[in-house]
Scaffold this motif. Structure first.
Motif, PDB file in Angstrom:
ATOM      1  N   GLU A  82       0.855  -1.191   0.000  1.00 32.82           N
ATOM      2  CA  GLU A  82       0.000   0.000   0.000  1.00 32.82           C
ATOM      3  C   GLU A  82       0.886   1.235   0.000  1.00 32.82           C
ATOM      4  N   ILE A  83       0.612   2.151  -0.918  1.00 31.80           N
ATOM      5  CA  ILE A  83       1.437   3.349  -1.071  1.00 31.80           C
ATOM      6  C   ILE A  83       0.543   4.583  -1.060  1.00 31.80           C
ATOM      7  N   TRP A  84       0.822   5.488  -0.133  1.00 34.86           N
ATOM      8  CA  TRP A  84       0.151   6.783  -0.073  1.00 34.86           C
ATOM      9  C   TRP A  84       1.146   7.857  -0.498  1.00 34.86           C
ATOM     10  N   GLU A 102     -14.454  16.035  -5.947  1.00 38.85           N
ATOM     11  CA  GLU A 102     -14.770  14.634  -6.192  1.00 38.85           C
ATOM     12  C   GLU A 102     -13.769  13.701  -5.516  1.00 38.85           C
ATOM     13  N   TRP A 103     -14.273  12.520  -5.138  1.00 41.17           N
ATOM     14  CA  TRP A 103     -13.435  11.369  -4.824  1.00 41.17           C
ATOM     15  C   TRP A 103     -13.395  10.492  -6.074  1.00 41.17           C
ATOM     16  N   ILE A 104     -12.227  10.026  -6.417  1.00 40.51           N
ATOM     17  CA  ILE A 104     -12.059   9.196  -7.618  1.00 40.51           C
ATOM     18  C   ILE A 104     -11.598   7.818  -7.166  1.00 40.51           C
ATOM     19  N   LEU A 120      -7.551   5.320  -4.621  1.00 35.76           N
ATOM     20  CA  LEU A 120      -8.340   6.496  -4.253  1.00 35.76           C
ATOM     21  C   LEU A 120      -7.525   7.746  -4.513  1.00 35.76           C
ATOM     22  N   SER A 121      -8.126   8.721  -5.200  1.00 31.48           N
ATOM     23  CA  SER A 121      -7.529  10.047  -5.364  1.00 31.48           C
ATOM     24  C   SER A 121      -8.655  11.057  -5.270  1.00 31.48           C
ATOM     25  N   GLY A 128       2.101  20.665  -0.036  1.00 28.50           N
ATOM     26  CA  GLY A 128       1.338  21.898  -0.145  1.00 28.50           C
ATOM     27  C   GLY A 128       0.104  21.800  -1.009  1.00 28.50           C
ATOM     28  N   ASP A 129      -0.238  20.586  -1.488  1.00 30.68           N
ATOM     29  CA  ASP A 129      -1.342  20.440  -2.436  1.00 30.68           C
ATOM     30  C   ASP A 129      -2.277  19.317  -1.986  1.00 30.68           C
ATOM     31  N   PRO A 130      -3.449  19.652  -1.421  1.00 29.99           N
ATOM     32  CA  PRO A 130      -4.347  18.606  -0.911  1.00 29.99           C
ATOM     33  C   PRO A 130      -4.929  17.709  -1.998  1.00 29.99           C
ATOM     34  N   HIS A 131      -4.929  18.175  -3.259  1.00 30.47           N
ATOM     35  CA  HIS A 131      -5.515  17.380  -4.338  1.00 30.47           C
ATOM     36  C   HIS A 131      -4.495  16.434  -4.968  1.00 30.47           C
ATOM     37  N   SER A 132      -3.276  16.443  -4.451  1.00 27.48           N
ATOM     38  CA  SER A 132      -2.247  15.527  -4.946  1.00 27.48           C
ATOM     39  C   SER A 132      -2.324  14.159  -4.250  1.00 27.48           C
ATOM     40  N   MET A 133      -3.180  14.050  -3.252  1.00 31.92           N
ATOM     41  CA  MET A 133      -3.249  12.830  -2.457  1.00 31.92           C
ATOM     42  C   MET A 133      -3.684  11.632  -3.298  1.00 31.92           C
TER      43      MET A 133
END
Length: 664
Positions: free
Chosen positions: A591-593, A634-636, A628-629, A598-603
């Motif tokens: 599992e890799i997160w 949106e959640w993708i 999950l991204s 500085g960018d919350p949408h890069s998660m």
């Protein structure tokens, strides 16, 4: 009644009213023809044939020797049970559980009285089935469970999204994709397997469609109607696990119907849990069952309402085999007296109702703050447990006391109150209570998280008023802890706690009014010290044949060139063969997160599972991948399952969904 001979029924079919057959493994005391016995049910999706066989074999023989039948049943669509699972704690699952209890009570070997028991999933559905009031169910033992599915499970916590939601969905996708054992189900094994592969849900899709505490989460949350819960419940948890709040909430809600036991443990049964000291769970459980399933007058109802292990300054370590501390009892649990702390003019944490503070402080933590948090629920006493908090304190706002002149003992849930402001509808706030040792080592004692739009409740969030100071109250997780003389108490605040907590939609940062801040810690109060016996067998788990050794790795990589942090988990159980069945299994999880600080949408989070089963040269394998991204709105999600026989792929399924993100 002890040391009774027993037999093991390897597979018994229980036919439900709709014709579905569920698979059970039963430990049956001898002599039931003349002397029927009570029974204990454990109802799980984790595969009795291989998944939980070791822990089952460490527990149910002890029950059977005491004259209590053990009935371990696979949930519909798991293990050898027919059908397809339809979710987590669904009405159908709980109805199936009630039917099984009715079946057990009707057997000629049964005395008509049934208990239900389990840890995690089985602890949850024990409480949930009991709330349905099946007549034959007389008592439960619930370990590492919850009374509130929204706030005290692996999905959401006070409106914050937990990364464990993806981790658990990936785990269940992998578990439910595995084949039934051909040796038990016969020629239909591949037909059953294909039915599961084609129809199993990807749980994450459903969970993300319920981002507030709606009817989906109220279902199965017994806190919705504590008064209607009908039977005695022994509720057990460990301070090193994510489910540490449940025993206190259970005794507060159920009163005399519940007894609480909290040890230092991770997410394991107490007779083989870490860190030590362990508890003699078998004797504890047998006493409980004898009282409520055969009316033996053994004073089980006179147990203290709360028994807790008070940790005495444990240190973060690569492996925590044993934690210092002592057992205490409170015969009657009452709301604890609170000791208050505020912020002094020098920025320290001061005992009393200080309203001095250091003015307003703006806080916006790097989004990779939180890598020392460990897992939400911990299975091993290693890096899954919270590490030295100095790593995360670097991205936090911290306040601490001077060295304590004498030890201070606490038991209960700390409460933080303060005024905050932000310039958008919501943000996350994380608070950690930390024990600072004289050498600077920082051990996490408790933590709490809050999506600020959920400050007044989780059903109907209220957006923050832009740049307006708003009072909030954050209740931290329960703790039982002694801060030693010479140690310091630290409060750490951050706006990130990744990867445990996923970032808010815009990560705006917060303005903290330090003059308003009040931290209240629950004093231990009146108590007596007790002895909780440890198990006679220091290693009760059976040893199987290891064809390869297990591996565990947990790493953090900060790519200084690309500005990305990666958190990687690698778990390999090794290939392990059960000596009686010849079945060898291996599960590998990677599992890799990843996130840019500085960018919350890069998660992004990606969890890949490989599950192997081998016997007599026959090999079956599944590979599942869950992802999950996010964007701000949106959640993708995506998932993929592949199935192989003898390394030849014969099945593939893909899940893809975009789900509107609740911006509050």
């Amino acid at each position: 009644m002890t040391d009774r001979n027993f037999t093991v029924i390897e597979n018994e079919w229980i036919t439900l009213k709709d014709g579905t057959r569920l698979a059970a493994r039963i430990w049956m005391p001898e002599g039931t023809e003349q002397n029927p016995v009570p029974a204990v049910l454990e109802f799980l999706p984790y595969r009795k044939r291989d998944g939980t066989c070791a822990r089952d074999e460490s527990t149910y023989p002890g029950f059977a020797a005491a004259g209590i039948a053990g009935v371990r049943v696979d949930i519909r669509g798991s293990g050898e049970s027919e059908g397809v699972i339809d979710g987590e704690y669904t009405p159908r699952e709980l109805s199936d559980g009630s039917e099984i209890i009715e079946w057990i009570a009707a057997q000629p070997w049964s005395n008509g009285k049934v208990g239900m028991m389990g840890i995690s999933w089985g602890g949850f559905n024990s409480l949930q089935v009991a709330a349905l009031k099946p007549p034959a169910l007389k008592a439960v033992i619930s370990i590492a469970s919850t009374v509130d599915r929204y706030n005290d499970d692996i999905h959401y916590k006070n409106g914050c999204h937990l990364s464990a939601q993806l981790s658990w969905a990936a785990t269940m996708l992998a578990y439910q994709s595995r084949s039934p054992d051909p040796e038990l189900v016969g020629e239909r094994w591949k037909e059953m397997w294909l039915e599961r592969l084609e129809n199993e849900p990807f749980f994450l899709e459903e969970w993300l469609q319920h981002q507030r505490r709606d009817d989906f989460w109220r279902h199965g949350s017994i806190c919705e109607d504590f008064d209607g819960f009908p039977i005695p419940a022994l509720v057990i948890a460990g301070w090193s696990d994510g489910y540490r709040n449940t025993p206190i909430k259970a005794i507060e809600g159920l009163g005399d119907r519940a007894k609480a036991l909290i040890g230092p443990w991770v997410h394991k049964y107490p007779h083989f849990a870490w860190p030590k000291p362990r508890a003699d769970f078998l004797s504890e459980a047998i006493r409980w069952w004898n009282r409520w399933l055969r009316d033996q007058l053994n004073d089980a109802e006179q147990l203290p309402q709360m028994r807790a292990y008070i940790l005495d300054g444990p240190r973060p370590a690569l492996r925590r085999n044993e934690d210092p501390g002592r057992w205490i009892a409170k015969d009657v649990w009452t709301a604890p007296e609170m000791r208050s702390f505020g912020i002094a003019h020098d920025g320290g944490l001061a005992s009393g109702h200080s309203r001095e503070g250091i003015g307003d402080v703006y806080l916006r933590s790097p989004l990779d703050t939180g890598t020392a948090a460990g897992e939400y629920f911990t299975l091993k006493p290693d890096a899954e447990m919270a590490g030295d908090q100095r790593i995360d304190d670097a991205g936090s706002l911290t306040f601490e006391t001077p060295p304590l002149l004498k030890a201070e003992d606490y038991l209960g849930q700390p409460v933080l109150s303060l005024d905050v402001a932000c310039n958008v509808a919501t943000a996350n706030l994380i608070a950690r209570l930390v024990d600072v040792h004289p050498d600077g080592t920082a051990a996490r004692v408790s933590f709490g998280v809050l999506n600020l739009a959920h400050r007044n409740g989780n059903a109907m969030p209220v957006p923050m008023e832009k740049n307006h100071k708003t009072p909030i109250t954050l209740v931290l997780d329960a703790c039982g802890y002694r801060f030693r003389a010479g140690h310091r108490i630290r409060l750490s605040l951050s706006t990130s706690y990744w990867p445990m907590v996923l970032p808010s939609p815009s990560d705006p940062g917060l303005t903290i009014d330090t003059e308003s801040l009040s931290l209240s810690l629950p004093l231990l109060g009146d108590h007596r010290e007790i002895v909780v016996p440890q198990p006679a067998n220091p290693d009760p788990l059976p040893q199987y044949i290891a064809h390869s050794q297990p591996q565990t790795r947990r790493t953090v990589e900060r790519d200084m060139t690309r500005g990305v942090t990666h958190y990687t988990i690698y778990e390999d159980t090794g290939l392990v063969e059960h000596p009686d069945t010849g079945n060898a299994t291996q599960d590998i999880r990677c599992e890799i997160w990843s996130i840019a600080p500085g960018d919350p949408h890069s998660m992004t989070g990606v969890s890949t599972w490989t599950c192997v089963a081998r016997r007599n040269g026959h090999s079956l394998k599944t590979i599942s991948k869950s992802r999950l991204s996010c964007t701000e709105s949106e959640w993708i999600t995506s998932g993929k399952v592949e199935a192989f026989e003898e390394e030849t792929k014969f099945f593939e399924k893909i899940f893809e969904k975009r789900i509107r993100r609740d911006l509050m």
